[in-house]
Design an enzyme around this catalytic site. Structure first.
Site, PDB file in Angstrom:
ATOM      1  N   ASP A   1      -6.325  -6.872 -33.703  1.00 15.67           N
ATOM      2  CA  ASP A   1      -5.612  -5.995 -34.614  1.00 15.67           C
ATOM      3  C   ASP A   1      -5.973  -4.556 -34.259  1.00 15.67           C
ATOM      4  O   ASP A   1      -6.954  -4.305 -33.549  1.00 15.67           O
ATOM      5  CB  ASP A   1      -6.010  -6.287 -36.067  1.00 15.67           C
ATOM      6  CG  ASP A   1      -5.376  -7.574 -36.592  1.00 15.67           C
ATOM      7  OD1 ASP A   1      -4.225  -7.852 -36.201  1.00 15.67           O
ATOM      8  OD2 ASP A   1      -6.023  -8.284 -37.377  1.00 15.67           O
TER       9      ASP A   1
ATOM     10  N   ARG B   1      -7.505 -21.836 -40.203  1.00 14.49           N
ATOM     11  CA  ARG B   1      -7.338 -21.782 -41.648  1.00 14.49           C
ATOM     12  C   ARG B   1      -5.963 -21.180 -41.932  1.00 14.49           C
ATOM     13  O   ARG B   1      -5.377 -20.514 -41.085  1.00 14.49           O
ATOM     14  CB  ARG B   1      -8.437 -20.950 -42.307  1.00 14.49           C
ATOM     15  CG  ARG B   1      -8.436 -19.502 -41.882  1.00 14.49           C
ATOM     16  CD  ARG B   1      -9.575 -18.724 -42.529  1.00 14.49           C
ATOM     17  NE  ARG B   1      -9.541 -17.319 -42.152  1.00 14.49           N
ATOM     18  CZ  ARG B   1      -8.827 -16.403 -42.790  1.00 14.49           C
ATOM     19  NH1 ARG B   1      -8.097 -16.751 -43.832  1.00 14.49           N
ATOM     20  NH2 ARG B   1      -8.838 -15.143 -42.400  1.00 14.49           N
TER      21      ARG B   1
ATOM     22  N   GLU C   1      13.319 -10.197 -33.218  1.00 13.25           N
ATOM     23  CA  GLU C   1      12.158 -10.456 -32.360  1.00 13.25           C
ATOM     24  C   GLU C   1      12.231 -11.895 -31.841  1.00 13.25           C
ATOM     25  O   GLU C   1      12.193 -12.848 -32.615  1.00 13.25           O
ATOM     26  CB  GLU C   1      10.872 -10.235 -33.157  1.00 13.25           C
ATOM     27  CG  GLU C   1       9.602 -10.318 -32.332  1.00 13.25           C
ATOM     28  CD  GLU C   1       8.380  -9.894 -33.141  1.00 13.25           C
ATOM     29  OE1 GLU C   1       7.449 -10.717 -33.268  1.00 13.25           O
ATOM     30  OE2 GLU C   1       8.360  -8.752 -33.645  1.00 13.25           O
TER      31      GLU C   1
ATOM     32  N   ARG D   1      -3.256 -18.670 -51.665  1.00 15.97           N
ATOM     33  CA  ARG D   1      -3.741 -17.960 -52.847  1.00 15.97           C
ATOM     34  C   ARG D   1      -3.125 -18.583 -54.094  1.00 15.97           C
ATOM     35  O   ARG D   1      -1.929 -18.837 -54.133  1.00 15.97           O
ATOM     36  CB  ARG D   1      -3.327 -16.492 -52.806  1.00 15.97           C
ATOM     37  CG  ARG D   1      -3.960 -15.693 -51.703  1.00 15.97           C
ATOM     38  CD  ARG D   1      -3.581 -14.232 -51.876  1.00 15.97           C
ATOM     39  NE  ARG D   1      -3.997 -13.471 -50.699  1.00 15.97           N
ATOM     40  CZ  ARG D   1      -3.309 -12.469 -50.196  1.00 15.97           C
ATOM     41  NH1 ARG D   1      -2.170 -12.108 -50.752  1.00 15.97           N
ATOM     42  NH2 ARG D   1      -3.765 -11.819 -49.150  1.00 15.97           N
TER      43      ARG D   1
ATOM     44  N   ARG E   1       1.900 -15.457 -24.197  1.00 24.77           N
ATOM     45  CA  ARG E   1       3.256 -15.511 -24.726  1.00 24.77           C
ATOM     46  C   ARG E   1       3.769 -14.082 -24.770  1.00 24.77           C
ATOM     47  O   ARG E   1       3.012 -13.135 -25.014  1.00 24.77           O
ATOM     48  CB  ARG E   1       3.280 -16.112 -26.134  1.00 24.77           C
ATOM     49  CG  ARG E   1       3.079 -17.614 -26.138  1.00 24.77           C
ATOM     50  CD  ARG E   1       4.231 -18.363 -25.503  1.00 24.77           C
ATOM     51  NE  ARG E   1       5.405 -18.396 -26.390  1.00 24.77           N
ATOM     52  CZ  ARG E   1       6.601 -18.807 -25.999  1.00 24.77           C
ATOM     53  NH1 ARG E   1       6.812 -19.198 -24.756  1.00 24.77           N
ATOM     54  NH2 ARG E   1       7.615 -18.815 -26.863  1.00 24.77           N
TER      55      ARG E   1
ATOM     56  N   ARG F   1      11.726 -13.334 -36.349  1.00 23.53           N
ATOM     57  CA  ARG F   1      11.808 -12.458 -37.519  1.00 23.53           C
ATOM     58  C   ARG F   1      12.763 -11.302 -37.258  1.00 23.53           C
ATOM     59  O   ARG F   1      13.095 -10.997 -36.111  1.00 23.53           O
ATOM     60  CB  ARG F   1      10.430 -11.920 -37.915  1.00 23.53           C
ATOM     61  CG  ARG F   1       9.675 -11.164 -36.833  1.00 23.53           C
ATOM     62  CD  ARG F   1       8.291 -10.784 -37.340  1.00 23.53           C
ATOM     63  NE  ARG F   1       7.516 -10.058 -36.347  1.00 23.53           N
ATOM     64  CZ  ARG F   1       6.322  -9.511 -36.570  1.00 23.53           C
ATOM     65  NH1 ARG F   1       5.784  -9.619 -37.779  1.00 23.53           N
ATOM     66  NH2 ARG F   1       5.673  -8.875 -35.628  1.00 23.53           N
TER      67      ARG F   1
ATOM     68  N   TYR G   1      -6.730 -11.480 -28.810  1.00 26.47           N
ATOM     69  CA  TYR G   1      -5.816 -10.834 -29.745  1.00 26.47           C
ATOM     70  C   TYR G   1      -6.618  -9.885 -30.612  1.00 26.47           C
ATOM     71  O   TYR G   1      -7.613 -10.272 -31.237  1.00 26.47           O
ATOM     72  CB  TYR G   1      -5.101 -11.856 -30.612  1.00 26.47           C
ATOM     73  CG  TYR G   1      -4.158 -11.198 -31.584  1.00 26.47           C
ATOM     74  CD1 TYR G   1      -2.906 -10.759 -31.167  1.00 26.47           C
ATOM     75  CD2 TYR G   1      -4.540 -10.962 -32.900  1.00 26.47           C
ATOM     76  CE1 TYR G   1      -2.044 -10.116 -32.041  1.00 26.47           C
ATOM     77  CE2 TYR G   1      -3.681 -10.326 -33.777  1.00 26.47           C
ATOM     78  CZ  TYR G   1      -2.442  -9.903 -33.342  1.00 26.47           C
ATOM     79  OH  TYR G   1      -1.602  -9.258 -34.208  1.00 26.47           O
TER      80      TYR G   1
END
Length: 377
Positions: free
Chosen positions: A352, A174, A302, A178, A251, A282, A350
């Site tokens: 958070d 997804r 980066e 917004r 990666r 970035r 991964y």
């Protein structure tokens, strides 16, 4: 029977290891934490560069909907009100992220949600994609041509080192879209940066616990296993088993830090560069995470990189082959006695920051028979 020197030897001073160690110490257990790096904190480590806390392994913004975890981290350090509102630079033009009404105005000049929705739906309909065969088709089916071409394609191909048509569709299940003028990247209720940097959190978790840095578990694994009743291992699972089934793929990232004698370089903490021909993904300007007023600044370029053994693994390549290989390793791990595996590397996923802490709290609760954290929102 020989009494072990420690109840737990914990391999890794990152968030998982530090959280587990904190809970174990609170339960009256004696812990030793070792880490091959010269600092605690794992990838959330901040380096003080002339009074600016530099996120040395990439930008980290704490965010969660879980009030119990938010209260937990705030018990060690106060968090500021930083809100993650990155920008995307495409051919010199700036666009707000995540995709919202500001972005759609910047792209098309539309001012109402109805106009923006109609533009996106028209582009999707013209593509006539029914079953996406790859990431490119999946993204196009979600957001249409303009957003994909300008803000997704180049960035994604740099990040993964492959053409979007060669990447599986499931990577983008997804995309946040917004139809409000809201540049807050996260939907979570709680968000911020520790006042004084993430090292404050790591130091709080490990206070009163013996820590040995520059200490590689694989330098003498049997010695470290022998020190404790149990081992808590947060490193790469394939390395623990000496790559028996082959190496799991990741990666990696490379960082180029620059000190600049100017007060403000880009006016925002994070700016993404979405063109494929620009080699970095970035630029991070660290002072903006803490609303810094220094007369100088530090920025970080980066760069995505192909991972090889010896490099830091950042993003697991959770494709079919790697997941199958990881399953072989996790089957071995389930048979281990007196070893607890946890964290992003040991679990090959991964995470958070709040998810790492949550996972460590659950493992510690089950191991130490602790009560569940309360005030879950």
């Amino acid at each position: 029977m020989t009494t072990k020197q420690y109840d737990y030897v914990i391999v890794g001073a990152g968030l998982f290891g530090a959280t587990f160690a904190y809970q174990a110490r609170k339960a009256g257990k004696k812990c030793l934490v070792i880490d091959k790096r010269a600092h605690i904190g794992g990838n959330i480590y901040c380096k003080d560069v002339d009074g600016i806390n530099v996120h040395y392994y990439g930008a980290h913004i704490f965010h969660t909907n879980d009030r119990s975890i938010w209260n937990f981290v705030n018990s060690f350090v106060e968090f500021n009100r930083y809100t993650n509102s990155p920008l995307a630079n495409h051919e010199g033009k700036l666009y707000n992220l995540p995709f919202n009404m500001n972005t759609f105005y910047q792209l098309w000049g539309v001012t109402t949600p109805e106009e923006a929705q109609a533009r996106i739906q028209q582009q999707i309909a013209e593509l006539n994609i029914t079953e996406p065969r790859n990431l490119e088709e999946q993204a196009l089916k979600l957001v249409g041509t303009d957003i994909y071409e300008k803000l997704i394609k180049g960035y994604t191909e740099k990040q993964w080192g492959r053409k979007a048509t060669e990447l599986p569709a499931f990577i983008i299940k997804r995309l946040p879209v917004r139809f409000t003028y809201d540049n807050n990247y996260f939907n979570d209720k709680y968000q911020g940066i520790p006042v004084g940097g993430f090292n404050k959190l790591s130091e709080g978790l490990l206070e009163g616990i013996e820590v040995r840095l520059d200490t590689d578990f694989f330098g003498d694994p049997e010695y470290f296993r022998g020190l404790g009743e149990k081992l808590v291992y947060t490193g790469a699972l394939d390395e623990y088993y000496n790559y028996r089934f082959g190496a799991l793929e990741y990666r990696s990232l490379r960082f180029e830090h620059k000190h600049l004698e100017i007060e403000n370089y880009q006016g925002n903490a994070v700016v993404n560069y979405t063109e494929a021909h620009i080699p970095y993904t970035r630029i991070i300007e660290h002072k903006h995470f803490e609303f810094g007023t220094q007369k100088h600044t530090v920025i970080t370029y980066e760069y995505p990189a192909t991972w090889e053994k010896g490099m830091e693994p950042y993003y697991p390549l959770n494709d079919e082959m790697n997941n199958k290989r990881f399953k072989q390793y996790s089957n071995l791990a389930e048979e281990e006695e007196n070893v607890i595996f946890g964290g992003r590397l040991a679990e090959y996923r991964y995470y958070d920051m709040h998810q790492v802490i949550g996972s460590a709290l659950v493992k510690a609760r089950d191991e130490l028979q602790l009560p569940r954290l309360e005030n879950r929102a």
